[in-house]
Design an enzyme around this catalytic site. Sequence first.
Site, PDB file in Angstrom:
ATOM      1  NE  ARG A  31      -3.865   0.073   2.165  1.00  0.00           N
ATOM      2  CZ  ARG A  31      -4.541   0.520   3.211  1.00  0.00           C
ATOM      3  NH1 ARG A  31      -4.439  -0.071   4.379  1.00  0.00           N
ATOM      4  NH2 ARG A  31      -5.320   1.560   3.112  1.00  0.00           N
ATOM      5  CB  CYS A  46       6.832   0.187  19.892  1.00  0.00           C
ATOM      6  SG  CYS A  46       7.277  -1.295  20.809  1.00  0.00           S
ATOM      7  CG  HIS A  49      -9.337   5.697  10.763  1.00  0.00           C
ATOM      8  ND1 HIS A  49     -10.279   5.355   9.817  1.00  0.00           N
ATOM      9  CD2 HIS A  49     -10.044   5.977  11.892  1.00  0.00           C
ATOM     10  CE1 HIS A  49     -11.495   5.430  10.351  1.00  0.00           C
ATOM     11  NE2 HIS A  49     -11.380   5.811  11.601  1.00  0.00           N
ATOM     12  CG  ASN A  56     -20.131   9.808  -0.453  1.00  0.00           C
ATOM     13  OD1 ASN A  56     -18.936   9.935  -0.209  1.00  0.00           O
ATOM     14  ND2 ASN A  56     -20.762   8.660  -0.355  1.00  0.00           N
ATOM     15  CG  LEU A  57     -19.476   8.281  -7.130  1.00  0.00           C
ATOM     16  CD1 LEU A  57     -19.474   9.493  -8.035  1.00  0.00           C
ATOM     17  CD2 LEU A  57     -18.238   7.416  -7.417  1.00  0.00           C
TER      18      LEU A  57
HETATM   19  P1  OAD Z   1     -15.624   3.557   2.068  1.00  0.00           P
HETATM   20  O1  OAD Z   1     -14.903   2.720   1.075  1.00  0.00           O
HETATM   21  O2  OAD Z   1     -16.497   2.874   3.059  1.00  0.00           O
HETATM   22  O3  OAD Z   1     -16.537   4.601   1.305  1.00  0.00           O
HETATM   23  C1  OAD Z   1     -16.056   5.397   0.260  1.00  0.00           C
HETATM   24  C2  OAD Z   1     -17.194   6.297  -0.203  1.00  0.00           C
HETATM   25  O4  OAD Z   1     -16.645   7.203  -1.157  1.00  0.00           O
HETATM   26  C3  OAD Z   1     -18.359   5.577  -0.865  1.00  0.00           C
HETATM   27  O5  OAD Z   1     -19.578   5.990  -0.265  1.00  0.00           O
HETATM   28  C4  OAD Z   1     -18.298   6.039  -2.335  1.00  0.00           C
HETATM   29  O6  OAD Z   1     -19.577   6.280  -2.888  1.00  0.00           O
HETATM   30  C5  OAD Z   1     -17.568   7.360  -2.208  1.00  0.00           C
HETATM   31  N1  OAD Z   1     -16.764   7.740  -3.381  1.00  0.00           N
HETATM   32  C6  OAD Z   1     -16.080   6.939  -4.227  1.00  0.00           C
HETATM   33  N2  OAD Z   1     -15.436   7.662  -5.149  1.00  0.00           N
HETATM   34  C7  OAD Z   1     -15.711   8.971  -4.882  1.00  0.00           C
HETATM   35  C8  OAD Z   1     -15.343  10.221  -5.469  1.00  0.00           C
HETATM   36  N3  OAD Z   1     -14.532  10.285  -6.534  1.00  0.00           N
HETATM   37  N4  OAD Z   1     -15.822  11.365  -4.913  1.00  0.00           N
HETATM   38  C9  OAD Z   1     -16.646  11.309  -3.837  1.00  0.00           C
HETATM   39  N5  OAD Z   1     -17.040  10.163  -3.252  1.00  0.00           N
HETATM   40  C10 OAD Z   1     -16.581   9.012  -3.757  1.00  0.00           C
HETATM   41  O7  OAD Z   1     -14.527   4.444   2.798  1.00  0.00           O
HETATM   42  P2  OAD Z   1     -14.590   5.194   4.212  1.00  0.00           P
HETATM   43  O8  OAD Z   1     -15.937   5.729   4.493  1.00  0.00           O
HETATM   44  O9  OAD Z   1     -13.453   6.136   4.203  1.00  0.00           O
HETATM   45  O10 OAD Z   1     -10.920   2.363   8.591  1.00  0.00           O
HETATM   46  O11 OAD Z   1     -14.290   4.018   5.194  1.00  0.00           O
HETATM   47  C11 OAD Z   1     -14.180   4.325   6.545  1.00  0.00           C
HETATM   48  C12 OAD Z   1     -13.183   3.427   7.222  1.00  0.00           C
HETATM   49  O12 OAD Z   1     -13.530   2.056   6.962  1.00  0.00           O
HETATM   50  C13 OAD Z   1     -11.771   3.525   6.704  1.00  0.00           C
HETATM   51  O13 OAD Z   1     -11.029   4.621   7.211  1.00  0.00           O
HETATM   52  C14 OAD Z   1     -11.174   2.238   7.185  1.00  0.00           C
HETATM   53  C15 OAD Z   1     -12.315   1.273   6.935  1.00  0.00           C
HETATM   54  O14 OAD Z   1     -12.494   0.334   7.911  1.00  0.00           O
HETATM   55  C16 OAD Z   1      -9.761   1.903   9.082  1.00  0.00           C
HETATM   56  O15 OAD Z   1      -8.878   1.434   8.392  1.00  0.00           O
HETATM   57  C17 OAD Z   1      -9.642   2.050  10.566  1.00  0.00           C
END
Ligand code: OAD
Length: 246
Positions: free
Chosen positions: A64, A122, A114, A217-218
């Site tokens: 990553r 550590c 996060h 949001n998309l």
């Molecule tokens: P998600 O993958 O759950 O959601 C991403 C969102 O972005 C979706 O609702 C898509 O519709 C939207 N999306 C995609 N492309 C886009 C664009 N170009 N413009 C605007 N919106 C777009 O990701 P998160 O909500 O960030 O936690 O997930 C939250 C947490 O879940 C992450 O930080 C991670 C995971 O568990 C940890 O790693 C602790």
Amino acid sequence: MEALQIDSETFVVVMTGAGCSAESGIPTFRDSNGLWEGNRVEDVATPRGFMKDPQLVWKFYSERRQNVKKCDPNPGHLAIADLEQRLGDRFLLLTQNVDDLHERAGSRRIVKMHGSLFRTKCSKYMTCPHSVVDREEYHDRVPTCPVCGAAARPDIVWFEESLDPNFFDIYTNFFSRAQREGKHFYYVAVGTSGNVMPAAGLVHEAQLMGAEAILVNLDLATNALGFDRVERGKSGELLPVLFGCK
Ligand code: OAD
């Protein structure tokens, strides 16, 4: 689309999720069906997974790191940094993203809820506070803590772990100041599915402190009904307009 009213009494909190970095080429979480690069979430994003196979976990995060280094900030990241330039300390960025694209776009008032893909800590962090910026990759070995010799791990908040307690003070202090001193207070959530707490619940706390809440949001996020205004589309296209960037 109507732009925010930005003047000398405007306060803005932006809260970003994986969708904000999607246009830079970083995959979101929910699009991958809980399988990250072919790995089970439990194996690569929990403390138990790290204890079981630290080499697998480091290989995953090293890949990553490699991928993020090849990506660049997109116009959404740049619009957020541009807004911070204009608002100064009346601006706060909360991000769930562990990449460094906000920092590379120029954001400075940023809380990485996060953690960070480019910090290593550590594994015994409750008793050994060693933590460093680290851009190396560890495909074939597990690095060790130079202070206590335990295995070192990515400085990322995994499932079953708590957020840094300072986070709560930072955002509640900012919300209180915005309520006291702001004429306009906006809470803007960007590219986040609204599934993960506490990020998904911040919209209600901001509204209780007088914020107008906007979702960019998309797709419709799980918590979309809680927002005052929803703008569907790509953040790289919508944010420069919403923030009135020149
Ligand atoms: P998600 O993958 O759950 O959601 C991403 C969102 O972005 C979706 O609702 C898509 O519709 C939207 N999306 C995609 N492309 C886009 C664009 N170009 N413009 C605007 N919106 C777009 O990701 P998160 O909500 O960030 O936690 O997930 C939250 C947490 O879940 C992450 O930080 C991670 C995971 O568990 C940890 O790693 C602790």
